[in-house]
Scaffold this motif. Sequence first.
Motif, PDB file in Angstrom:
ATOM      1  N   ILE A 119       0.866  -1.175   0.000  1.00  0.00           N
ATOM      2  CA  ILE A 119       0.000   0.000   0.000  1.00  0.00           C
ATOM      3  C   ILE A 119       0.901   1.222   0.000  1.00  0.00           C
ATOM      4  O   ILE A 119       1.709   1.412   0.915  1.00  0.00           O
ATOM      5  CB  ILE A 119      -0.927   0.025   1.226  1.00  0.00           C
ATOM      6  N   ARG A 120       0.780   2.037  -1.047  1.00  0.00           N
ATOM      7  CA  ARG A 120       1.668   3.202  -1.194  1.00  0.00           C
ATOM      8  C   ARG A 120       0.899   4.501  -0.973  1.00  0.00           C
ATOM      9  O   ARG A 120      -0.304   4.580  -1.210  1.00  0.00           O
ATOM     10  CB  ARG A 120       2.322   3.213  -2.572  1.00  0.00           C
ATOM     11  N   PHE A 121       1.636   5.509  -0.551  1.00  0.00           N
ATOM     12  CA  PHE A 121       1.043   6.798  -0.198  1.00  0.00           C
ATOM     13  C   PHE A 121       1.661   7.898  -1.055  1.00  0.00           C
ATOM     14  O   PHE A 121       2.868   8.148  -0.994  1.00  0.00           O
ATOM     15  CB  PHE A 121       1.265   7.080   1.283  1.00  0.00           C
ATOM     16  N   LEU A 122       0.821   8.536  -1.860  1.00  0.00           N
ATOM     17  CA  LEU A 122       1.270   9.592  -2.767  1.00  0.00           C
ATOM     18  C   LEU A 122       0.352  10.812  -2.687  1.00  0.00           C
ATOM     19  O   LEU A 122       0.142  11.518  -3.665  1.00  0.00           O
ATOM     20  CB  LEU A 122       1.321   9.059  -4.202  1.00  0.00           C
ATOM     21  N   MET A 123      -0.200  11.055  -1.512  1.00  0.00           N
ATOM     22  CA  MET A 123      -1.018  12.246  -1.340  1.00  0.00           C
ATOM     23  C   MET A 123      -0.166  13.502  -1.531  1.00  0.00           C
ATOM     24  O   MET A 123       1.069  13.452  -1.391  1.00  0.00           O
ATOM     25  CB  MET A 123      -1.666  12.282   0.044  1.00  0.00           C
ATOM     26  N   PRO A 124      -0.792  14.630  -1.878  1.00  0.00           N
ATOM     27  CA  PRO A 124      -0.015  15.864  -1.980  1.00  0.00           C
ATOM     28  C   PRO A 124       0.745  16.151  -0.691  1.00  0.00           C
ATOM     29  O   PRO A 124       0.219  15.938   0.419  1.00  0.00           O
ATOM     30  CB  PRO A 124      -1.082  16.928  -2.252  1.00  0.00           C
TER      31      PRO A 124
END
Length: 430
Positions: free
Chosen positions: A394-399
């Motif tokens: 699970i990857r996180f690429l939020m601003p």
Amino acid sequence: MNNAQLNELKQRYVASGAASPATQFADRAENALIWDADGNRIIDFAGGIGVLNIGHRHPKVVQAVKDQLDKVMHTCQTVMPYEGYVKVAEKLSQVTPVRGHGKVMLANSGAEALENAVKVARAATGRDNVICFTGGYHGRTFMTMAMNGKVAPYATDFGSMPGNVFRAPYPVPSEGVSDEDALRGLKMALKTDANPKDTAAIVLEPVLGEGGFHAASPGFLKAVRELCDEHGMLMIVDEVQSGFGRTGKLFAIEHSGVEPDIITMAKSMADGMPISAVVGTDKVMDASGGNSLGGTYTGSPVSCAAVLAVLEVFEEEQILDKSLALGDRLGERFTQWEQAFDCVANGRHLGAMAAFDLVTADGSPDADLAGALCKKAREKGLILLSCGLWGNTIRFLMPVTIEDEVLEEGLAIIEECLKEVVGSQAAATA
């Protein structure tokens, strides 16, 4: 039109291979929020797959694009150049950590940047071979599909790939591949498959993107640099996903102190406008003949305006500091989840390039659970992405610019979803 009407059109007119499985359609967006065609509010932890490090529609970028539209939209820079292209080249040369004086070519996408980086490397060395790594992702064009270290879904149905591409293991200690193992495999590839005297370049991501957000250690990157120097090969670093502030540095390679010969970039460099770049040492970049690099839309005036605005935002809003702080907050939450859920493992982050794995009771990758978590999160109004060689990351690429309250709301949704999908899984096996 509403979501249902748009889905009907999608089913009828969009090629299956290009159609999104999502049933919601973006209508408007701001920073880390999207509203769909039915008016539903959605938190965005994907950022267009790492394109929106400074958020949807940053006001400074929007204004720069609008201003450029009042001047010139297109001339093809090889026919009639314009200020934006050379100003972007100047700025990128100044901030990109390649060896010596950097020169720049602009393109349209990450894949196109990688294609051109290989072209440049072959012209500069007079050699053909390229060595890439397991788990690497470089694009969907034919050359970059050959370079990818993962077959499905990118190359499954498309026949034979271009030759002279060879593979070495990427160091992922949590999956049993140490730096020493990876370096031994790379040297073996040079012995058994890709003769160094015929090898133009070694291409790698300093942090695997699609391959699971695993960061190569400074020691491994320095060893690759030394191996390239020993054999006269070029070191090409793919920063398409890890670049422009995702890791707390403008480029992830800066954490190691290593200077490559070529760096490719795209995604967040223009906050959603289509553009990419190849930045390399001047002698390398000048190796091919006149008019050998470029394309009709490469370095669009509108996209160039967006890049210049993005670079200003980085300076004015301390984006790199925000990336580091966001990464620390995510890392703390991952630790809490690892303690609360047996299925959560290997939490990791370099700046805000953050991820964790979902595993079964015996520690094996659990891609089904990752899929269920992302699906449940979407139902609750959160866009969440999985990745990894086994599909369990699970990857996180939020601003990076996400507001604190929106971040916490999104993290709370993930925690709620973890409880639900783990509970459902336990009930199903009882």
